[in-house]
Design a protein around this motif. Structure first.
Motif, PDB file in Angstrom:
ATOM      1  N   UNK A   1     -14.411  14.407  -0.537  1.00  0.00           N
ATOM      2  CA  UNK A   1     -14.801  14.163   0.857  1.00  0.00           C
ATOM      3  C   UNK A   1     -14.549  12.721   1.280  1.00  0.00           C
ATOM      4  N   UNK A   2     -15.172  11.778   0.590  1.00  0.00           N
ATOM      5  CA  UNK A   2     -14.986  10.377   0.966  1.00  0.00           C
ATOM      6  C   UNK A   2     -14.168   9.610  -0.062  1.00  0.00           C
ATOM      7  N   UNK A   3     -13.512  10.332  -0.975  1.00  0.00           N
ATOM      8  CA  UNK A   3     -12.554   9.778  -1.927  1.00  0.00           C
ATOM      9  C   UNK A   3     -13.168   8.826  -2.958  1.00  0.00           C
ATOM     10  N   UNK A   4     -14.449   8.960  -3.214  1.00  0.00           N
ATOM     11  CA  UNK A   4     -15.129   8.138  -4.209  1.00  0.00           C
ATOM     12  C   UNK A   4     -14.811   8.672  -5.610  1.00  0.00           C
ATOM     13  N   UNK A   5     -14.646   7.754  -6.563  1.00  0.00           N
ATOM     14  CA  UNK A   5     -14.457   8.180  -7.949  1.00  0.00           C
ATOM     15  C   UNK A   5     -15.800   8.572  -8.551  1.00  0.00           C
ATOM     16  N   UNK A   6     -15.842   9.745  -9.156  1.00  0.00           N
ATOM     17  CA  UNK A   6     -17.006  10.200  -9.905  1.00  0.00           C
ATOM     18  C   UNK A   6     -16.601  10.188 -11.371  1.00  0.00           C
ATOM     19  N   UNK A   7     -17.386   9.500 -12.191  1.00  0.00           N
ATOM     20  CA  UNK A   7     -17.071   9.366 -13.620  1.00  0.00           C
ATOM     21  C   UNK A   7     -17.913  10.339 -14.435  1.00  0.00           C
ATOM     22  N   UNK A   8     -17.241  11.076 -15.313  1.00  0.00           N
ATOM     23  CA  UNK A   8     -17.897  12.014 -16.225  1.00  0.00           C
ATOM     24  C   UNK A   8     -17.640  11.533 -17.654  1.00  0.00           C
ATOM     25  N   UNK A   9     -18.694  11.122 -18.330  1.00  0.00           N
ATOM     26  CA  UNK A   9     -18.560  10.723 -19.725  1.00  0.00           C
ATOM     27  C   UNK A   9     -18.838  11.944 -20.591  1.00  0.00           C
ATOM     28  N   UNK A  10     -17.831  12.351 -21.361  1.00  0.00           N
ATOM     29  CA  UNK A  10     -17.968  13.521 -22.213  1.00  0.00           C
ATOM     30  C   UNK A  10     -18.079  13.107 -23.677  1.00  0.00           C
ATOM     31  N   UNK A  11     -18.811  13.927 -24.425  1.00  0.00           N
ATOM     32  CA  UNK A  11     -18.969  13.753 -25.863  1.00  0.00           C
ATOM     33  C   UNK A  11     -18.877  15.112 -26.530  1.00  0.00           C
ATOM     34  N   UNK A  12     -19.127  15.179 -27.827  1.00  0.00           N
ATOM     35  CA  UNK A  12     -19.000  16.442 -28.561  1.00  0.00           C
ATOM     36  C   UNK A  12     -19.783  17.583 -27.910  1.00  0.00           C
ATOM     37  N   UNK A  13     -19.073  18.707 -27.715  1.00  0.00           N
ATOM     38  CA  UNK A  13     -19.680  19.885 -27.118  1.00  0.00           C
ATOM     39  C   UNK A  13     -19.506  19.983 -25.617  1.00  0.00           C
ATOM     40  N   UNK A  14     -19.031  18.922 -24.981  1.00  0.00           N
ATOM     41  CA  UNK A  14     -18.840  18.942 -23.532  1.00  0.00           C
ATOM     42  C   UNK A  14     -17.482  19.536 -23.183  1.00  0.00           C
ATOM     43  N   UNK A  15     -17.475  20.441 -22.215  1.00  0.00           N
ATOM     44  CA  UNK A  15     -16.256  21.067 -21.739  1.00  0.00           C
ATOM     45  C   UNK A  15     -16.157  20.852 -20.238  1.00  0.00           C
ATOM     46  N   UNK A  16     -15.009  20.375 -19.784  1.00  0.00           N
ATOM     47  CA  UNK A  16     -14.751  20.193 -18.355  1.00  0.00           C
ATOM     48  C   UNK A  16     -13.547  21.026 -17.960  1.00  0.00           C
ATOM     49  N   UNK A  17     -13.647  21.647 -16.803  1.00  0.00           N
ATOM     50  CA  UNK A  17     -12.513  22.339 -16.199  1.00  0.00           C
ATOM     51  C   UNK A  17     -12.284  21.674 -14.849  1.00  0.00           C
ATOM     52  N   UNK A  18     -11.129  21.019 -14.723  1.00  0.00           N
ATOM     53  CA  UNK A  18     -10.753  20.372 -13.472  1.00  0.00           C
ATOM     54  C   UNK A  18      -9.828  21.317 -12.719  1.00  0.00           C
ATOM     55  N   UNK A  19     -10.114  21.584 -11.452  1.00  0.00           N
ATOM     56  CA  UNK A  19      -9.267  22.521 -10.710  1.00  0.00           C
ATOM     57  C   UNK A  19      -7.884  21.941 -10.428  1.00  0.00           C
ATOM     58  N   UNK A  20      -6.912  22.816 -10.286  1.00  0.00           N
ATOM     59  CA  UNK A  20      -5.583  22.392  -9.862  1.00  0.00           C
ATOM     60  C   UNK A  20      -5.712  21.669  -8.525  1.00  0.00           C
ATOM     61  N   UNK A  21      -4.982  20.567  -8.381  1.00  0.00           N
ATOM     62  CA  UNK A  21      -4.960  19.849  -7.109  1.00  0.00           C
ATOM     63  C   UNK A  21      -5.974  18.747  -6.949  1.00  0.00           C
ATOM     64  N   UNK A  22      -6.903  18.579  -7.901  1.00  0.00           N
ATOM     65  CA  UNK A  22      -7.889  17.500  -7.798  1.00  0.00           C
ATOM     66  C   UNK A  22      -7.293  16.224  -8.398  1.00  0.00           C
ATOM     67  N   UNK A  23      -7.479  15.123  -7.703  1.00  0.00           N
ATOM     68  CA  UNK A  23      -7.047  13.841  -8.258  1.00  0.00           C
ATOM     69  C   UNK A  23      -8.018  13.432  -9.359  1.00  0.00           C
TER      70      UNK A  23
END
Length: 175
Positions: free
Chosen positions: A109-131
């Motif tokens: 929406x406002x183009x802010x960076x959101x930071x996700x810190x991942x460690x063991x057991x964390x799974x992220x799915x980023x959608x196609x088209x997301x910066x």
């Protein structure tokens, strides 16, 4: 468990620093921009998710200085490539096995960076088209499982060139 917060935008220090602005982001807000997070305790549950989402291929990647035969400069160069703002035409799925890393995503929406810190057991799915962009934490080590629906598509489209791609427009319409 994943840590999610607004990136402080301070580019004067190493991008492997936490860059925590102190402004947390709720897991639900990640969902609003199409990012899926799950904490998965073991490989069997990852396999179930892979089957449910039709991920047919996978590999494991380890990123640390040993991956580059002790060449710290080569590691730094590769991290610089990963840290460039880009998108893909397919989902990006990562399951952290060991170590840690940061996935930064634009909130849409406002183009802010959101930071996700991942460690063991964390799974992220980023959608196609997301910066997004990626870097290690200061520990300089991650081992991750990468899942793919079909053959891996590694093509990264950097901003601003990717702004005109159909996948970007489709993503923006979906949020």
């Amino acid at each position: 468990m994943v840590e999610i917060y607004v990136h402080d935008e301070n580019d004067s220090v190493d991008f492997r620093q936490p860059h925590n602005s102190g402004k947390t982001v709720a897991l639900e807000d990640l969902g609003k921009i199409g990012v899926i997070y799950k904490h998965i305790a073991d490989q069997a549950d990852v396999d179930i998710l892979a089957k449910e989402r039709n991920y047919k291929n996978r590999d494991i990647v380890t990123i640390n200085v040993d991956t580059f035969k002790g060449d710290k400069n080569a590691l730094e160069k590769q991290l610089g490539i990963f840290y460039k703002e880009h998108l893909h035409e397919d989902e990006e799925i990562r399951y952290c096995i060991e170590g840690s890393g940061y996935f930064d995503v634009r909130n849409g929406k406002d183009d802010v960076w959101v930071r996700c810190k991942v460690g063991p057991g964390d799974l992220l799915i980023l959608p196609a088209g997301i910066y997004h962009r990626f870097t290690l934490t200061e520990t300089n080590h991650i081992k991750a499982l990468r899942l793919f629906k079909d053959e891996p598509k590694w093509q990264a489209y950097n901003r601003p060139d990717a702004d005109s791609l159909p996948v970007r427009h489709e993503y923006l319409q979906s949020i």
